[in-house]
Design an enzyme around this catalytic site. Sequence first.
Site, PDB file in Angstrom:
ATOM      1  N   HIS A   1       0.836  -1.203   0.000  1.00 16.23           N
ATOM      2  CA  HIS A   1       0.000   0.000   0.000  1.00 16.23           C
ATOM      3  C   HIS A   1       0.870   1.251   0.000  1.00 16.23           C
ATOM      4  O   HIS A   1       2.063   1.218   0.333  1.00 16.23           O
ATOM      5  CB  HIS A   1      -0.962   0.018   1.197  1.00 16.23           C
ATOM      6  CG  HIS A   1      -0.322  -0.001   2.541  1.00 16.23           C
ATOM      7  ND1 HIS A   1       0.357   1.076   3.078  1.00 16.23           N
ATOM      8  CD2 HIS A   1      -0.263  -0.980   3.489  1.00 16.23           C
ATOM      9  CE1 HIS A   1       0.808   0.776   4.278  1.00 16.23           C
ATOM     10  NE2 HIS A   1       0.445  -0.484   4.564  1.00 16.23           N
TER      11      HIS A   1
ATOM     12  N   CYS B   1       2.663  -4.987   6.675  1.00 12.97           N
ATOM     13  CA  CYS B   1       2.451  -4.677   5.253  1.00 12.97           C
ATOM     14  C   CYS B   1       3.744  -4.181   4.621  1.00 12.97           C
ATOM     15  O   CYS B   1       4.731  -3.859   5.298  1.00 12.97           O
ATOM     16  CB  CYS B   1       1.370  -3.602   5.109  1.00 12.97           C
ATOM     17  SG  CYS B   1      -0.289  -4.218   5.475  1.00 12.97           S
TER      18      CYS B   1
END
Length: 466
Positions: free
Chosen positions: A425, A441
């Site tokens: 992301h 992440c």
Amino acid sequence: MTDGAPGTDGATYAWAPAEPKPRKNRSGLWIGIPAGATAVALIAASLVLIAPGASVAGVQIGGLTAGAAAQAIESRLAQTSVTVESPAGEVVVTGADLGATVDAAALADKAFADNPMWKPASWFPEGTGVTVQIDEAEAAAVLRDKAPGAYRAPVDATVAYDAGSQAYVTTPAEAGEGIDVATVAAALQSAFDAGTASTTVEATLVPVDAPVSTDEAAAAVGTLNGILDSAGFYIGDERTVTVDRATAASWLTVTPDGKGAFAISADEAAIQNVVGGLTAAVDRGAVNADVIVDTGGEVIHTITEGQTGRTLGDTAGIAAAFATQLAEGNGRYALTVAETPFETTKTERRIDVNLSTQTTTLWQNGQVYRTYTISSGAGDHATHTGEFRIGWKTAMQDMGCVPGYDYCTKDVPWVAYFNGDEGFHGTYWHNNFGTPMSHGCINMTIAQAKELYDWAYRGTEVSVHY
């Protein structure tokens, strides 16, 4: 002596006439011929005649040949009359009027076979009954003509195209009324069985069904609407050229035969107007396919669907063939085309995440497409290693921000998950790429995350390792 002739001694001798020869007595022969001939004739007759006293439904057929007996049976049936008393008045009809029949020949043949004259033991047998068959349509017509006041005509069901609903619809049949044919037939049967020449019966008025029933019209409507539903020119299962319902209906003519059947015919000239434009509608060039595949060659995304090229051949005869097909209730006309195959371009894509170097590399067809410096999970939140695939993707979402999480980051952009809640992301809250910083992440710049988001389709392989 009356005649004389000189003798050898000179005397003349006279001869008496010779006595006639006695004639044969033939009287016995002449007397016997008539009696013998009669006996022979009687014997011959007994071999072809039915025994005395034999009868069929009151018709005396004893002493008749089978052929004559059949004629007698038929004649009696034809002449037997029924006086019908109905609410609309009194009429008289005969068996002939009612189209009454019996298998007289078979009855006569059986009567002779069972009771021949040559067999005295079979003389004066019990009478034979018979079932009279009535032509119901003929009988109804006669009763209608003879007693028009007792008849109200039924109304046939009809079929028509309704432009508003663009479908064929049915107008239901309406029953009429007339003298009960079954009652008249039963009276005729009773009189014939009894051997009486006439009888009287009181008949009621009963409903008269329309020759074309609502069910029969509905069946025709089902066929016609089936044509409208499917009308068109097909290549395989594809309706390549659709014929709209109103146009298809304008081609069709529906003709009832008055007995329940509806004949369908189609206007070949009108069909030809559409056939003339088929080539332009059908012909096309091949379109090559463009797909994204994984390292095993399996397609994970199609960028451009492949399409075969095709060319329609000679169209002569199509209109006539389609007209025949429509008359049979089939609205799907199969076209014959020559096809040109398409080619497929395959692009292999995969993502490699190296936790040791804190880099993410996009590989395309075995070559590096992009390499980004990233921030992976730190400490207890280290990013898991393994082989994964891109799954759910979303352009923006809040991360954490629910009970059970110790952080809350709003409006995280360009998220592409690959392992549960681990994904790629964009990152706007730090710029320390190259150092583990996240809760698991892969942090990237917003621009890089957007590029990966657009490049990596669902199913793209992701390899995470040290």
